[in-house]
Structures are given as structure tokens and as C-alpha cells.
Design an enzyme around this catalytic site. Structure first.
Site, PDB file in Angstrom:
ATOM      1  N   HIS A 160      26.646 -22.653  16.709  1.00  0.00           N
ATOM      2  CA  HIS A 160      26.277 -23.782  17.575  1.00  0.00           C
ATOM      3  C   HIS A 160      25.153 -23.413  18.548  1.00  0.00           C
ATOM      4  O   HIS A 160      24.561 -24.304  19.160  1.00  0.00           O
ATOM      5  CB  HIS A 160      27.483 -24.272  18.383  1.00  0.00           C
ATOM      6  CG  HIS A 160      28.567 -24.866  17.544  1.00  0.00           C
ATOM      7  ND1 HIS A 160      28.355 -25.939  16.714  1.00  0.00           N
ATOM      8  CD2 HIS A 160      29.881 -24.522  17.390  1.00  0.00           C
ATOM      9  CE1 HIS A 160      29.493 -26.240  16.092  1.00  0.00           C
ATOM     10  NE2 HIS A 160      30.433 -25.387  16.474  1.00  0.00           N
ATOM     11  N   ASP A 194      31.858 -23.392   8.183  1.00  0.00           N
ATOM     12  CA  ASP A 194      32.726 -23.665   9.340  1.00  0.00           C
ATOM     13  C   ASP A 194      32.983 -25.182   9.353  1.00  0.00           C
ATOM     14  O   ASP A 194      32.148 -25.962   8.895  1.00  0.00           O
ATOM     15  CB  ASP A 194      31.992 -23.231  10.621  1.00  0.00           C
ATOM     16  CG  ASP A 194      32.839 -23.369  11.885  1.00  0.00           C
ATOM     17  OD1 ASP A 194      33.344 -22.331  12.353  1.00  0.00           O
ATOM     18  OD2 ASP A 194      32.989 -24.494  12.386  1.00  0.00           O
ATOM     19  N   TYR A 322      40.927 -20.743  14.322  1.00  0.00           N
ATOM     20  CA  TYR A 322      41.648 -20.636  15.588  1.00  0.00           C
ATOM     21  C   TYR A 322      43.156 -20.554  15.483  1.00  0.00           C
ATOM     22  O   TYR A 322      43.838 -20.565  16.505  1.00  0.00           O
ATOM     23  CB  TYR A 322      41.203 -21.800  16.502  1.00  0.00           C
ATOM     24  CG  TYR A 322      39.704 -21.786  16.660  1.00  0.00           C
ATOM     25  CD1 TYR A 322      39.085 -20.836  17.464  1.00  0.00           C
ATOM     26  CD2 TYR A 322      38.887 -22.652  15.923  1.00  0.00           C
ATOM     27  CE1 TYR A 322      37.697 -20.768  17.571  1.00  0.00           C
ATOM     28  CE2 TYR A 322      37.497 -22.594  16.026  1.00  0.00           C
ATOM     29  CZ  TYR A 322      36.915 -21.651  16.841  1.00  0.00           C
ATOM     30  OH  TYR A 322      35.560 -21.578  16.932  1.00  0.00           O
TER      31      TYR A 322
HETATM   32  N1  Q9C Z   1      39.709 -28.629  22.765  1.00  0.00           N
HETATM   33  C1  Q9C Z   1      33.261 -23.119  16.475  1.00  0.00           C
HETATM   34  O1  Q9C Z   1      34.140 -23.331  15.676  1.00  0.00           O
HETATM   35  N2  Q9C Z   1      35.502 -28.438  20.851  1.00  0.00           N
HETATM   36  N3  Q9C Z   1      33.092 -23.864  17.586  1.00  0.00           N
HETATM   37  C2  Q9C Z   1      36.845 -28.003  21.003  1.00  0.00           C
HETATM   38  C3  Q9C Z   1      39.190 -28.560  21.445  1.00  0.00           C
HETATM   39  C4  Q9C Z   1      34.552 -27.365  20.679  1.00  0.00           C
HETATM   40  C5  Q9C Z   1      33.954 -24.987  17.838  1.00  0.00           C
HETATM   41  C6  Q9C Z   1      37.781 -29.106  21.349  1.00  0.00           C
HETATM   42  C7  Q9C Z   1      34.624 -26.804  19.313  1.00  0.00           C
HETATM   43  C8  Q9C Z   1      33.635 -25.701  19.097  1.00  0.00           C
HETATM   44  C9  Q9C Z   1      32.317 -21.984  16.297  1.00  0.00           C
HETATM   45 ZN    ZN Z   2      34.098 -24.350  13.957  1.00  0.00          ZN
END
Ligand code: Q9C
Ligand code: ZN
Length: 341
Positions: A160, A194, A322
Site C-alpha cells: 500500500h 493480497d 492476520y
Molecule cells: N480494522 C495489508 O493487508 N483496514 N493491509 C483495516 C480493519 C486497513 C491492510 C480495517 C487494511 C490494510 C497489507
Molecule cells: Zn491485505
């Protein structure tokens, strides 16, 4: 398979994440690295090494000098702060438009970041640089023919990160750093799997024909990063036709994903790159807390085998994923299939 580790990853450990006004535990946490490393060690067949001493050279080939300086200085500022609140720099206000007079600390936080998921902490710069250096090392091993495929085990992730902005838990774009490095020796394809669109990688190479960027991800109409990843984004100028987005709806399972992956691989074959960078996120797994896709663990073996069939020298970079109880198995399945005889 050789695994290049980011030795500094744990220096970046976000204390929490802000979502809808509430503070929740941070999804992007050091335990992700440990879960992957333990799973690879248990599986066997992987050797672990660290990159040589830190250098900003390969980061400067992708990111703006002012952004690199900001990240370095803001991390130092957070390190020196005594007040606990001042040890975490969160952006709150973002630019309405360019204003050269807006150089105060609160303006810079918003200037160099595009969301509220990506704080700067005392160890952020060192951790981000460690990841970019690991990606550089992997790219050099592959470029020089010293390895056919190399995996970069790192966090925070990178895809990102824009040339001049952090966001989406990302600070330096490790995949872009590797792709830029490889592009000195031949054409490159970046395949981003991803679950979130790799906006940074897309934008960094958007006007270039020598780095073909392809991403399979959740439809940005409903999934982060919301502002890019649409199918109509195909590249500009010399890069026209050299960006391919394959957005898929929330709830996508193996059957539909397999078709998108086949289309991505076919497009990459047509471009005939000399090298491949795989931006690998395991947040497409059915158990991921933020992804919304429904891929079972065994699909990651199939994904690895299909990408491997392309038969290009490949740098694999860890992005998201995650769920700490399934993340290690997803990575192991992918890499085992990828490195099988
Ligand atoms: N509370 C990558 O997977 N939004 N980035 C999260 C959850 C951000 C993900 C919302 C997600 C970023 C590298
Ligand atoms: Zn991601």
C-alpha cells in the site's frame, strides 16, 4: 528455499488500531512474523538469513527523498519523546490540496500518509528499512542467478505504500523496491495476491511498460483501499496496458479465485517478463479477520504450484495475513508447492 528475514521487524509494534472511534488490538503485529517463521521451521526445507547492513539506496530508487527523510525524522522524534502520547504519531488531518506553507508537524503527518491505520512509532523507520533491505537482497540473489526463488519474511507489509505516503500498515514498498531492482536486468511482472489492492505498487509503475503490475483483490467498492483497484485502471502513457486489476466480490472462494488467477497468469505469460515478484498476502484465507474471501488452506498449495508453473525467477514478498493460527500454514503451503522438485 532461501528465506531472507527482516531482522528489525519487531521494532515496529503498533499499540492498537483505530476503527470507528474505538481502539482495537492491532492486526499488524510482530506475532505474525513469529507464526510464519515457526511454521517454516517446523515444515523443514527452508534456510534463514539476514540482509547485509542497512542502506537507503534501494528505497531511494522508489520513494521520494522528502518522504524518506520525514519517516526517519518522525521515528527519531517519537523515540526522543518522553510523553507517552508523543511516542505514537497518528495522522488526523489530510491535505485539501497542495500548500507549500503547510510544513508544521501535524501537517506533515497528514501529508505523508493517506489513512489512519499507519502510525509512526520509535522503531518504524528501522523496521521498514529492514524489510526493504531484505527485499533488495532477495532481488539481487535472483537477478544474479544465485537463486531461482527467494522468500522475504517481513513486516510491516509494503504494497500500500506510495512513492511519498505510508498507509494500510505499509511504509516502504518492498515489492516495488524488489521490482525496481530487478528491472535493471530485464522486464518484470508483479503479481499481487493480497486480498487488498496493491495501490502503491500500481501507482509507482503506472506509466512504465517494463514493470507489468497485476493484482487480484477484493472489489474496492466495498474493501480497503476503496480509492483504487478498479478494472478500468490499465496504466498510462508508456505504461498503458501494463496494469491489470482483477477485482472479485466479498465471499470469493476457490472456484472463482482459480479463474482470476488463471487470467492473471495468462496475461503475465503474454508479457514474457524476465522476472516475477509475487506480493503474497494470506488475508484471502477463509479465516482472515479482515479479508472476506473464502480460500481454504489447501488452495495455497495450488496457488504456489500454478505460479511456479510460470517458471520465472521469482522474489516472493510477504504482505498481509492476520489470523495468527492459520497464517503459518498458508505461507508454508504456498512455499512448499513453489519450491517442490
Ligand atoms: N480494522 C495489508 O493487508 N483496514 N493491509 C483495516 C480493519 C486497513 C491492510 C480495517 C487494511 C490494510 C497489507
Ligand atoms: Zn491485505
Amino acid at each position: 528455499m532461501r528465506v531472507i528475514l527482516n531482522p528489525k521487524h519487531a521494532e515496529h509494534a503498533p499499540p492498537g488500531e483505530v476503527e470507528g472511534g474505538a481502539v482495537i488490538p492491532s492486526y499488524e503485529a510482530p506475532g505474525r512474523f513469529d507464526a510464519i517463521r515457526s511454521a517454516l521451521e517446523a515444515a523443514g526445507g527452508f534456510t534463514f538469513e539476514e540482509p547485509p547492513k542497512p542502506s537507503e539506496e534501494s528505497v531511494a530508487a522508489v520513494h521520494h527523498a522528502a518522504y524518506i527523510t520525514y519517516l526517519r525524522e518522525a521515528s527519531t522524534e517519537a523515540k526522543k519523546a518522553r510523553d507517552p502520547a508523543a511516542k505514537q504519531l497518528w495522522p488526523t488531518v489530510f491535505p485539501f490540496g497542495p500548500n507549500p506553507q503547510a510544513t508544521g508537524p501535524r501537517a506533515l503527518r497528514g501529508q505523508f500518509c493517506f489513512d489512519t491505520y499507519t502510525p509512526i512509532l520509535p522503531g518504524t523507520f528501522a523496521a521498514a528499512l529492514g524489510g526493504a533491505n531484505a527485499a533488495t537482497r532477495a532481488a539481487d540473489l535472483v537477478a544474479e542467478g544465485n537463486a531461482r526463488s527467494v522468500y522475504v519474511l517481513t513486516r510491516p507489509p509494503g504494497h500500500h505504500a506510495e512513492a511519498d505516503r505510508c498507509g494500510g500498515y505499509c511504509y516502504f514498498n518492498n515489492a516495488a523496491v524488489a521490482a525496481e531492482r530487478l528491472s535493471k536486468r530485464g522486464a518484470v511482472a508483479v503479481l499481487d495476491v493480497d486480498v487488498h489492492h496493491g495501490n502503491g505498487t500500481q501507482h509507482i509503475f503506472y506509466s512504465r511498460a517494463d514493470v507489468f503490475t497485476v493484482s487480484i483483490h477484493g472489489d474496492p467498492a466495498t474493501l480497503y483501499p476503496f480509492f483504487s483497484g478498479f478494472a478500468a485502471e490499465t496504466g498510462t502513457d508508456a505504461g498503458a496496458g501494463f496494469n491489470l486489476n482483477l477485482p472479485l466480490p466479498s465471499g470469493t472462494g476457490a472456484k472463482e479465485y482459480r479463474l482470476a488467477l488463471a487470467a492473471a497468469l495468462e496475461a503475465i505469460r503474454k508479457v514474457k517478463p524476465a522476472f516475477l515478484v509475487l506480493s503474497f498476502g494470506a488475508d484471502t484465507h477463509e479465516s482472515d479477520p479482515i479479508g472476506g474471501f473464502k480460500l481454504p488452506t489447501k488452495f495455497f498449495a495450488e496457488m504456489g504450484a500454478s505460479v511456479r508453473e510460470l517458471n520465472f525467477p521469482t522474489v516472493i514478498i510477504q504482505e498481509g495475513g492476520y489470523n495468527l493460527t492459520t497464517l503459518g500454514a498458508c505461507v508454508t503451503e504456498l512455499l512448499k508447492a513453489f519450491s517442490a522438485e
